[in-house]
Design an enzyme around this catalytic site. Structure first.
Site, PDB file in Angstrom:
ATOM      1  N   TYR A 142       0.758  -1.222  -0.085  1.00 25.96           N
ATOM      2  CA  TYR A 142       0.065  -0.035  -0.136  1.00 25.96           C
ATOM      3  C   TYR A 142       0.948   1.172   0.137  1.00 25.96           C
ATOM      4  O   TYR A 142       0.432   2.460  -0.351  1.00 25.96           O
ATOM      5  CB  TYR A 142      -0.872  -0.165   1.209  1.00 25.96           C
ATOM      6  CG  TYR A 142      -2.041  -1.056   1.079  1.00 25.96           C
ATOM      7  CD1 TYR A 142      -2.935  -1.117   0.073  1.00 25.96           C
ATOM      8  CD2 TYR A 142      -1.853  -2.300   1.500  1.00 25.96           C
ATOM      9  CE1 TYR A 142      -3.951  -2.116  -0.176  1.00 25.96           C
ATOM     10  CE2 TYR A 142      -2.868  -3.353   1.227  1.00 25.96           C
ATOM     11  CZ  TYR A 142      -3.848  -3.068   0.365  1.00 25.96           C
ATOM     12  OH  TYR A 142      -4.533  -4.278   0.037  1.00 25.96           O
ATOM     13  N   PHE A 433     -10.959  -3.894  10.644  1.00 25.14           N
ATOM     14  CA  PHE A 433     -12.063  -3.875   9.603  1.00 25.14           C
ATOM     15  C   PHE A 433     -11.468  -4.021   8.137  1.00 25.14           C
ATOM     16  O   PHE A 433     -10.381  -4.418   7.870  1.00 25.14           O
ATOM     17  CB  PHE A 433     -12.568  -2.102   9.661  1.00 25.14           C
ATOM     18  CG  PHE A 433     -11.330  -1.269   9.342  1.00 25.14           C
ATOM     19  CD1 PHE A 433     -11.212  -0.748   7.973  1.00 25.14           C
ATOM     20  CD2 PHE A 433     -10.668  -0.575  10.239  1.00 25.14           C
ATOM     21  CE1 PHE A 433     -10.257   0.093   7.567  1.00 25.14           C
ATOM     22  CE2 PHE A 433      -9.706   0.257  10.148  1.00 25.14           C
ATOM     23  CZ  PHE A 433      -9.476   0.595   8.530  1.00 25.14           C
TER      24      PHE A 433
END
Length: 433
Positions: A142, A433
């Site tokens: 990322y 999450f």
């Protein structure tokens, strides 16, 4: 949480030449196929039941749930949802929370992740989100999209007999008390307690009603069995709930029929050190429990030092946790507070997006700041990802300069950045999450 496609071969615009794969938001009728692709990416049993689809559907925003379709089959997944992230000083910043990122092993190196990421971040900027967030299953992916690791999670295992705590402990000595409570009580007291916590700790994210339903068993999603945890609350002398813990225990008996059970903390919330100390003391006093596994804690958590012998708490895991991508430099830097007064001109590069530029940050003695575009010579040069790593206050600009990731253009600028940006307690995100 987000795995996959660590080597994403794509063109400058994020698409592969003549790629027939259709990347687009899904419809609710495509949710079963999309969920099957998610499970495939996470190496989970790919079967998706009608019941699971029914329970997951209310948590899905179709317009923010992307799929890559090769013919009729979904081969890559990506979703986002609204989130609030606590900045330094307690302000709630609107965030684009990214999750369920997968690329099927048959379709790697075709630019699918890049296409989905570019579309989602563009939509987040259009909505006015200040940052994007994710939990990275793999570290190398990322950074190339402008994300930087912004918090750390730490896990401890406590050897209870070594702690030095009184095994006859019967409760807090401060006038408070520990009570065993039920899931319904947690759903009543938990949201307000969590709001108190997140107002005072950078890195903490919001929890909606669905989070409390899932994490207390009211809403059971997935194919695995639900193991009902124990819940305990710490109440102060005035009767106010200041701490909650959810934990499970195994059933392990050793030689000579001696118990050696482990209590595993699922989550622990405490808004005062007194409450935190009382809950850890309680967990270490449960009959038959010889080990306590802490779950994910802040990297500077006080747990070891609540024990008379801190060496009884052994560090068992520490890793980067919440990753942040800044989408609006001015709003992000103005949203937080600062530890000193000073001015820095930052030259921010953003190779994967439009969010770079030169900015003058001016922090006032009261901790507030203004940030505006600038044209004068920069004090520090850094990437948008490294700015995100510094933004929540956990990393040091001096350290990043030593690593060659921050370039000091004016002598002493990295030290000034540390004085402005670093926090006395490290940021923490307790959730996945």
């Amino acid at each position: 949480m987000t795995p996959h496609d660590a080597s994403d071969a794509s063109g400058v615009d994020g698409t592969a030449a003549a790629d027939p794969i259709d990347v687009r938001p899904i419809t609710l009728s495509e949710l079963p196929d999309w969920l099957r692709a998610v499970k495939t990416g996470f190496l989970q049993q790919p079967a998706v039941s009608d019941q699971e689809v029914e329970k997951r559907a209310p948590g899905v925003i179709p317009a923010r749930t992307l799929g890559a379709f090769d013919g009729s089959r979904c081969v890559a997944t990506f979703r986002s949802f609204p989130q609030e992230l606590t900045a330094v000083g307690g302000a709630a910043v609107p965030a684009d929370a990214i999750s369920s990122v997968t690329v099927s092993p048959t379709h790697r190196r075709r630019g699918l992740l890049t296409r989905m990421m570019k579309a989602d971040l563009a939509a987040a900027r259009e909505r006015g989100d200040v940052v994007a967030t994710l939990i990275a299953a793999e570290y190398p992916i990322y950074g190339r999209y402008g994300f930087g690791p912004a918090t750390t999670a730490t896990e401890w295992t406590v050897d209870v007999p070594r702690t030095g705590l009184d095994p006859r402990w019967a409760g807090p000595a401060d006038g408070g008390r520990i009570d065993l409570i039920d899931a319904e009580d947690v759903r009543k007291a938990g949201p307000e307690l969590h709001e108190r916590l997140r107002r005072g700790r950078p890195g903490v994210i919001d929890r909606d009603d669905r989070w409390w339903q899932i994490n207390t068993g009211l809403l059971r999603i997935g194919n695995g069995p639900w193991k009902e945890p124990f819940y305990a609350a710490y109440r102060s002398a005035s009767g106010e709930v200041e701490g909650l813990v959810s934990y499970t225990a195994d059933d392990d008996w050793g030689d000579s029929n001696q118990p050696r059970n482990t209590a595993e903390v699922k989550w622990l919330l405490a808004v005062t050190p007194t409450a935190e100390r009382a809950l850890w003391s309680y967990l270490c006093s449960i009959d038959w429990v010889t080990r306590v596994k802490s779950g994910r804690l802040a990297p500077d958590d006080l747990l070891p030092h609540f024990l008379p012998d801190p060496r009884a708490a052994r560090l068992t895991n520490q890793s980067d946790w919440l990753w942040v991508r800044i989408l609006d430099v001015v709003r992000a830097l103005e949203a937080r507070t600062y530890g000193a007064a000073g001015t820095l001109v930052l030259d921010v590069t953003d190779e994967s997006g439009p969010d770079g530029g030169r900015f003058r940050l001016r922090a006032a003695p009261d901790g507030t700041a203004t940030c505006v575009p600038a044209t004068e010579e920069a004090d520090l040069s850094l990437s948008i990802a490294d700015l995100a790593t510094l933004w929540l206050g956990d990393e040091s600009a001096v350290r990043l300069a030593a690593l060659g990731r921050v370039r000091e253009r004016q002598e002493g600028a990295a030290a000034l950045a540390d004085a402005l940006l670093r926090t006395s307690r490290r940021p923490w995100c307790p959730d996945i999450f």
